[in-house]
Design a protein around this motif. Structure first.
Motif, PDB file in Angstrom:
ATOM      1  N   GLU A  64       0.987  -1.118   0.018  1.00 24.10           N
ATOM      2  CA  GLU A  64      -0.082  -0.058  -0.072  1.00 24.10           C
ATOM      3  C   GLU A  64       0.810   1.135  -0.037  1.00 24.10           C
ATOM      4  OE1 GLU A  64      -3.750   1.454   2.669  1.00 24.10           O
ATOM      5  OE2 GLU A  64      -2.939  -0.417   2.910  1.00 24.10           O
ATOM      6  N   ASP A  65       0.562   2.109  -1.055  1.00 24.63           N
ATOM      7  CA  ASP A  65       1.355   3.680  -0.862  1.00 24.63           C
ATOM      8  C   ASP A  65       0.540   4.456   0.126  1.00 24.63           C
ATOM      9  OD1 ASP A  65       2.761   5.623  -1.382  1.00 24.63           O
ATOM     10  OD2 ASP A  65       2.752   5.602  -3.473  1.00 24.63           O
ATOM     11  N   VAL A  66       1.393   4.778   1.120  1.00 26.52           N
ATOM     12  CA  VAL A  66       0.624   5.567   2.367  1.00 26.52           C
ATOM     13  C   VAL A  66       1.617   6.788   2.449  1.00 26.52           C
ATOM     14  CG1 VAL A  66      -0.507   3.684   3.330  1.00 26.52           C
ATOM     15  CG2 VAL A  66       1.885   4.093   4.036  1.00 26.52           C
ATOM     16  N   GLU A  67       2.194   7.426   1.436  1.00 25.35           N
ATOM     17  CA  GLU A  67       2.948   8.440   1.551  1.00 25.35           C
ATOM     18  C   GLU A  67       2.099   9.745   1.745  1.00 25.35           C
ATOM     19  OE1 GLU A  67       6.789  10.887  -0.623  1.00 25.35           O
ATOM     20  OE2 GLU A  67       6.096   9.199  -1.118  1.00 25.35           O
ATOM     21  N   GLY A  68       2.411  10.516   2.816  1.00 27.85           N
ATOM     22  CA  GLY A  68       1.539  11.783   2.892  1.00 27.85           C
ATOM     23  C   GLY A  68       0.556  11.768   4.048  1.00 27.85           C
ATOM     24  N   LEU A  69       0.210  10.608   4.370  1.00 24.79           N
ATOM     25  CA  LEU A  69      -1.066  10.233   5.321  1.00 24.79           C
ATOM     26  C   LEU A  69      -0.184  10.752   6.821  1.00 24.79           C
ATOM     27  CD1 LEU A  69      -2.449   6.686   4.924  1.00 24.79           C
ATOM     28  CD2 LEU A  69      -3.157   9.031   3.920  1.00 24.79           C
ATOM     29  N   SER A  70      -1.045  11.118   7.765  1.00 23.10           N
ATOM     30  CA  SER A  70      -0.708  11.770   9.052  1.00 23.10           C
ATOM     31  C   SER A  70      -0.075  10.423   9.840  1.00 23.10           C
ATOM     32  CB  SER A  70      -2.083  12.330   9.770  1.00 23.10           C
ATOM     33  OG  SER A  70      -2.714  11.339  10.095  1.00 23.10           O
ATOM     34  N   ASN A  71       0.601  11.002  10.878  1.00 20.19           N
ATOM     35  CA  ASN A  71       1.084  10.167  11.697  1.00 20.19           C
ATOM     36  C   ASN A  71       0.056   9.199  12.480  1.00 20.19           C
ATOM     37  OD1 ASN A  71       3.728  11.130  11.116  1.00 20.19           O
ATOM     38  ND2 ASN A  71       3.967  12.481  13.066  1.00 20.19           N
ATOM     39  N   GLU A  72      -1.151   9.684  12.786  1.00 20.97           N
ATOM     40  CA  GLU A  72      -1.934   9.187  13.588  1.00 20.97           C
ATOM     41  C   GLU A  72      -2.397   7.864  12.763  1.00 20.97           C
ATOM     42  OE1 GLU A  72      -1.826  12.595  13.196  1.00 20.97           O
ATOM     43  OE2 GLU A  72      -1.234  12.825  15.383  1.00 20.97           O
ATOM     44  N   LYS A  73      -2.881   8.249  11.232  1.00 24.22           N
ATOM     45  CA  LYS A  73      -3.155   7.311  10.296  1.00 24.22           C
ATOM     46  C   LYS A  73      -2.238   6.172  10.231  1.00 24.22           C
ATOM     47  CE  LYS A  73      -6.462   5.845   7.511  1.00 24.22           C
ATOM     48  NZ  LYS A  73      -7.518   5.184   8.136  1.00 24.22           N
ATOM     49  N   LEU A  74      -0.983   6.483   9.878  1.00 20.40           N
ATOM     50  CA  LEU A  74       0.126   5.492   9.987  1.00 20.40           C
ATOM     51  C   LEU A  74      -0.021   4.655  11.170  1.00 20.40           C
ATOM     52  CD1 LEU A  74       2.890   7.692   8.177  1.00 20.40           C
ATOM     53  CD2 LEU A  74       1.459   6.143   6.995  1.00 20.40           C
ATOM     54  N   MET A  81      11.176   4.690 -21.246  1.00 20.98           N
ATOM     55  CA  MET A  81      11.694   4.370 -19.944  1.00 20.98           C
ATOM     56  C   MET A  81      11.398   5.691 -18.944  1.00 20.98           C
ATOM     57  SD  MET A  81      12.485   1.421 -19.530  1.00 20.98           S
ATOM     58  CE  MET A  81      13.229  -0.173 -20.508  1.00 20.98           C
ATOM     59  N   ILE A  82      10.385   6.737 -19.511  1.00 23.12           N
ATOM     60  CA  ILE A  82      10.587   7.835 -18.721  1.00 23.12           C
ATOM     61  C   ILE A  82       9.253   8.221 -18.710  1.00 23.12           C
ATOM     62  CG2 ILE A  82      11.028  10.424 -18.719  1.00 23.12           C
ATOM     63  CD1 ILE A  82      13.482   9.795 -20.480  1.00 23.12           C
ATOM     64  N   ARG A  83       8.392   8.579 -17.668  1.00 28.36           N
ATOM     65  CA  ARG A  83       6.975   9.151 -17.322  1.00 28.36           C
ATOM     66  C   ARG A  83       7.052  10.407 -16.461  1.00 28.36           C
ATOM     67  NH1 ARG A  83       4.117   4.599 -13.745  1.00 28.36           N
ATOM     68  NH2 ARG A  83       4.855   5.198 -11.558  1.00 28.36           N
ATOM     69  N   PHE A  84       6.102  11.074 -16.374  1.00 26.45           N
ATOM     70  CA  PHE A  84       5.701  12.123 -15.435  1.00 26.45           C
ATOM     71  C   PHE A  84       4.662  11.647 -14.527  1.00 26.45           C
ATOM     72  CE2 PHE A  84       8.511  13.847 -18.946  1.00 26.45           C
ATOM     73  CZ  PHE A  84       9.117  14.330 -18.395  1.00 26.45           C
ATOM     74  N   ARG A  85       4.897  11.771 -13.374  1.00 24.23           N
ATOM     75  CA  ARG A  85       3.965  11.610 -12.461  1.00 24.23           C
ATOM     76  C   ARG A  85       3.601  12.693 -11.612  1.00 24.23           C
ATOM     77  NH1 ARG A  85       2.749  10.314  -7.011  1.00 24.23           N
ATOM     78  NH2 ARG A  85       4.834  10.561  -6.398  1.00 24.23           N
ATOM     79  N   GLN A  86       2.511  12.916 -11.699  1.00 20.65           N
ATOM     80  CA  GLN A  86       1.754  14.326 -10.618  1.00 20.65           C
ATOM     81  C   GLN A  86       1.737  13.970  -9.380  1.00 20.65           C
ATOM     82  OE1 GLN A  86      -2.141  15.859 -11.870  1.00 20.65           O
ATOM     83  NE2 GLN A  86      -1.298  18.008 -11.714  1.00 20.65           N
ATOM     84  N   HIS A  87       2.017  14.983  -8.575  1.00 17.78           N
ATOM     85  CA  HIS A  87       1.895  14.706  -7.064  1.00 17.78           C
ATOM     86  C   HIS A  87       0.372  14.640  -6.746  1.00 17.78           C
ATOM     87  CE1 HIS A  87       6.246  15.922  -5.493  1.00 17.78           C
ATOM     88  NE2 HIS A  87       6.262  15.074  -6.446  1.00 17.78           N
ATOM     89  N   LEU A  88       0.104  13.785  -5.697  1.00 13.60           N
ATOM     90  CA  LEU A  88      -1.170  13.547  -5.251  1.00 13.60           C
ATOM     91  C   LEU A  88      -1.586  14.681  -4.278  1.00 13.60           C
ATOM     92  CD1 LEU A  88      -1.434   9.569  -4.745  1.00 13.60           C
ATOM     93  CD2 LEU A  88      -2.449  11.027  -6.519  1.00 13.60           C
ATOM     94  N   PRO A  89      -2.551  15.181  -3.953  1.00  8.41           N
ATOM     95  CA  PRO A  89      -2.981  16.206  -3.068  1.00  8.41           C
ATOM     96  C   PRO A  89      -2.355  15.897  -1.756  1.00  8.41           C
ATOM     97  CG  PRO A  89      -4.941  15.799  -4.436  1.00  8.41           C
ATOM     98  CD  PRO A  89      -3.928  14.836  -4.999  1.00  8.41           C
ATOM     99  N   SER A  90      -2.343  14.637  -1.219  1.00  4.78           N
ATOM    100  CA  SER A  90      -1.794  14.220  -0.102  1.00  4.78           C
ATOM    101  C   SER A  90      -0.153  14.493  -0.099  1.00  4.78           C
ATOM    102  CB  SER A  90      -2.196  12.782   0.269  1.00  4.78           C
ATOM    103  OG  SER A  90      -1.607  11.943  -0.516  1.00  4.78           O
ATOM    104  N   GLU A  91       0.440  14.405  -1.050  1.00  5.89           N
ATOM    105  CA  GLU A  91       1.880  14.200  -0.974  1.00  5.89           C
ATOM    106  C   GLU A  91       2.344  15.550  -1.537  1.00  5.89           C
ATOM    107  OE1 GLU A  91       3.896  11.609  -3.755  1.00  5.89           O
ATOM    108  OE2 GLU A  91       2.075  11.595  -4.973  1.00  5.89           O
TER     109      GLU A  91
END
Length: 591
Positions: free
Chosen positions: A113-123, A295-305
């Motif tokens: 699961e990718d959980v980057e950007g979640l709060s410490n409490e949620k983690l 081999m290159i792509r551009f990924r937009q940051h999610l609002p949470s990150e």
């Protein structure tokens, strides 16, 4: 010939990198230390070529000037930028063995699961709910807390001045803005670049040079008018297609799509022409290093990150086999966050005057602090208070006075002061104005040179039935040319050494090798990516010609000795392709 394939194990690349002097783990004789790598002789040469290629793009083609600022920054700078309060990673600790982990990475490793950007409490909740234990001993993990990634230091002998090793090069440019503004004659837009070391005290660095505690960044800060994020060259690249992985597609579980930049801007997938143009420029730079476009792509940051300073941000990611898609460049719209923060913190006016096409008649509110009243009341602090008031927006002061019963509060050096209405004179006028002061917005392409170095090695690695070698583009190969005497005979050696010295006089680094068979010497040169090898044989003594061998296809052509320097330089720059030499009979003729 087979270049790096998806899913390949990269042990062979690292084995050659270590054996031939590209990369070495730091402090090996003291058992090493994760997050640090040394560049060997060939690694330094390749890294320097990558940096020079980057300068070619940004300082020559884009016309951005370069600055160099200190690695150590006082706390005040990084407090204003938000790094002291916000530059944190979530951390958890095993209650039994005391091993420390980055919480979001641990959860991803255990659950996918990718959980980057979640709060410490949620983690903390996820760790508990999923019953995630310490990978080392199986013990229980603590609650998640924030860990600041900056290296702290003390400035001066008293130890009273706190500083940090900079976590990015950008803040040095923002702090210099007033002087840069004058250098560029107060005209927007303008760009400034910096290449240098940054430092982040990572919790648990892994994946070799992908996550380091000390690394090299190449960053451009492009200062623009807030309401004008167009680009004069956008029409030239508008139809170019990039593989975009928008936030919407990520959230919907969809795949990236290849669409034109014009379509991406028109549909508000990318927030501006300026940002889109720099995505394209990034792709061009990476492919110029031999990294395939697929081999290159551009990924937009999610609002949470999304970073605390960014309105829109895209990562250029390169596929790196077993490591997956790895960010190598971040291209962000930082708005006016940094300049605004430094202006508020320092009290310096960092706005720039922008002229209108025609003067405008406007109602103007002017604030005149009364020094005859502020001076006696605040004494030695009056000067700073006066400066702060002059840099505040008049409308804001007027509104605050009305809202707070005729007084306003201002903060200077963490001390709060109350200023009363009778200490400020407010005047309203109707007048023609030629322009207005604005706080510029910033577009920032930030390149991680070490990761790009690694991606360049991986994607230029070739393995076929006969050999393994690096097929670097000719202009970034660490050593561009090798010179070999065919046999260990004095007359051949003397002529080969003379050719080597002539090439060195032309500013080229030359590999000279006279040991072993000619086949072994070719193999050694190929392995480290030398594109061209000059061989001196008996015919060279007779008619003044030598063979030039091409690394990639092993073909050879003879040319006159006095044509070598000019020919090699043209081959390196790409002004002439190797196969074209076969059609230039004049190269066989000595001048």
């Amino acid at each position: 010939m087979v270049k790096f394939k998806l899913g390949d194990n990269m042990d062979k690349v690292m084995e050659i990198a270590k054996r031939r002097g590209f990369l070495w783990p730091s402090f090996e004789i003291y058992e090493g230390l994760s997050g640090f790598y040394d560049y060997g002789p060939l690694g330094v040469l390749l890294k320097r070529k990558i940096i020079e290629k980057w300068r070619e793009y940004y300082t020559i083609k884009e016309g951005f000037y370069e600055v160099e600022t200190p690695n150590v920054m006082p706390k005040e700078v990084l407090k204003a930028s938000g790094h002291v309060d916000h530059f944190n990673d979530p951390m958890t600790k095993c209650k039994d063995c005391s091993e420390i982990y980055r919480a979001d990475h641990l959860i991803k490793d255990e659950t996918g699961e990718d959980v980057e950007g979640l709060s410490n409490e949620k983690l903390t909740e996820i760790i508990s709910k999923k019953k995630i234990r310490c990978p080392k001993c199986g013990g229980h993990l603590s609650h998640v807390w924030s860990y600041n990634l900056m290296f702290q230091t003390l400035i001066g002998p008293t130890g009273k001045k706190v500083g940090y090793l900079r976590p990015e090069t950008a803040q040095g440019i923002f702090v210099l803005f007033k002087r840069l503004m004058r250098f560029y004659r107060n005209k927007l837009p303008f760009g400034v670049v910096q290449i240098g070391k940054s430092f982040r005290n990572e919790i648990s660095p892994r994946q070799g040079v992908i996550r380091l505690r000390e690394f090299t960044q190449a960053e451009a800060e492009i200062f623009v008018e807030p309401d004008n994020k167009t680009h004069p060259k956008f029409h030239k690249v508008a139809d170019e297609k990039l593989k975009l992985f928008s936030a919407e597609k990520q959230l919907n579980g969809e795949k990236p799509e290849k669409i034109s930049l014009k379509e991406a801007v028109d549909e508000n997938i990318i927030s501006s022409e300026l940002l889109a143009y720099h995505l394209y420029l990034t792709k061009e730079f990476l492919t110029d290093l031999g990294i395939p476009e697929e081999m290159i792509r551009f990924r937009q940051h999610l609002p949470s990150e999304m970073a605390h300073y960014a309105a829109d941000c895209w990562d250029a990611e390169v596929y790196m086999g077993e490591f997956g898609w790895i960010e190598v460049v971040g291209i962000a719209d930082r708005t006016n966050y940094d300049l605004k923060s430094h202006m508020e913190s320092s009290g310096e006016d960092l706005r720039i005057f922008v002229e209108y096409e025609k003067p405008k008649l406007v109602k103007k509110v002017e604030i005149h602090p009364r020094m005859d009243k502020i001076g006696p009341r605040f004494k030695e602090k009056a000067k700073k208070i006066l400066k702060k008031l002059k840099n505040m927006e008049p409308e804001k002061i007027k509104k605050e006075l009305s809202k707070n019963e005729g007084k306003i509060k201002i903060k200077i050096d963490n001390e709060e002061f109350e200023i009363y209405e009778d200490e400020i004179e407010i005047k309203e006028k109707r007048k023609y104005i030629k322009g207005k002061k604005v706080l510029p917005h910033v577009i920032e392409p930030s390149f991680g040179i070490d990761r790009i170095f690694y991606a360049t090695m991986i994607h230029n690695f070739v393995e076929d039935d006969e050999r393994t070698y690096f097929d670097f583009p000719t202009d970034i190969a660490p050593i561009p040319v090798a010179v070999f005497p065919l046999l260990n005979k004095k007359e051949l050696i003397n002529l080969a050494i003379k050719i080597k010295k002539d090439l060195q006089k032309e500013g080229l680094i030359v590999n000279y090798d006279e040991s072993g068979t000619i086949g072994r010497r070719y193999a050694r040169a190929d392995e480290i990516g030398i594109p061209f090898a000059i061989t001196v044989d008996h015919q060279s003594i007779e008619d003044g010609t030598v063979t030039i061998r091409n690394r990639s296809d092993k073909k050879q052509v003879r040319i006159a000795i006095n044509k070598i320097p000019d020919t090699i330089k043209k081959l390196i720059k790409g002004d002439i392709k190797f196969h074209e030499l076969f059609y230039h009979e004049e190269l066989l003729v000595r001048d």
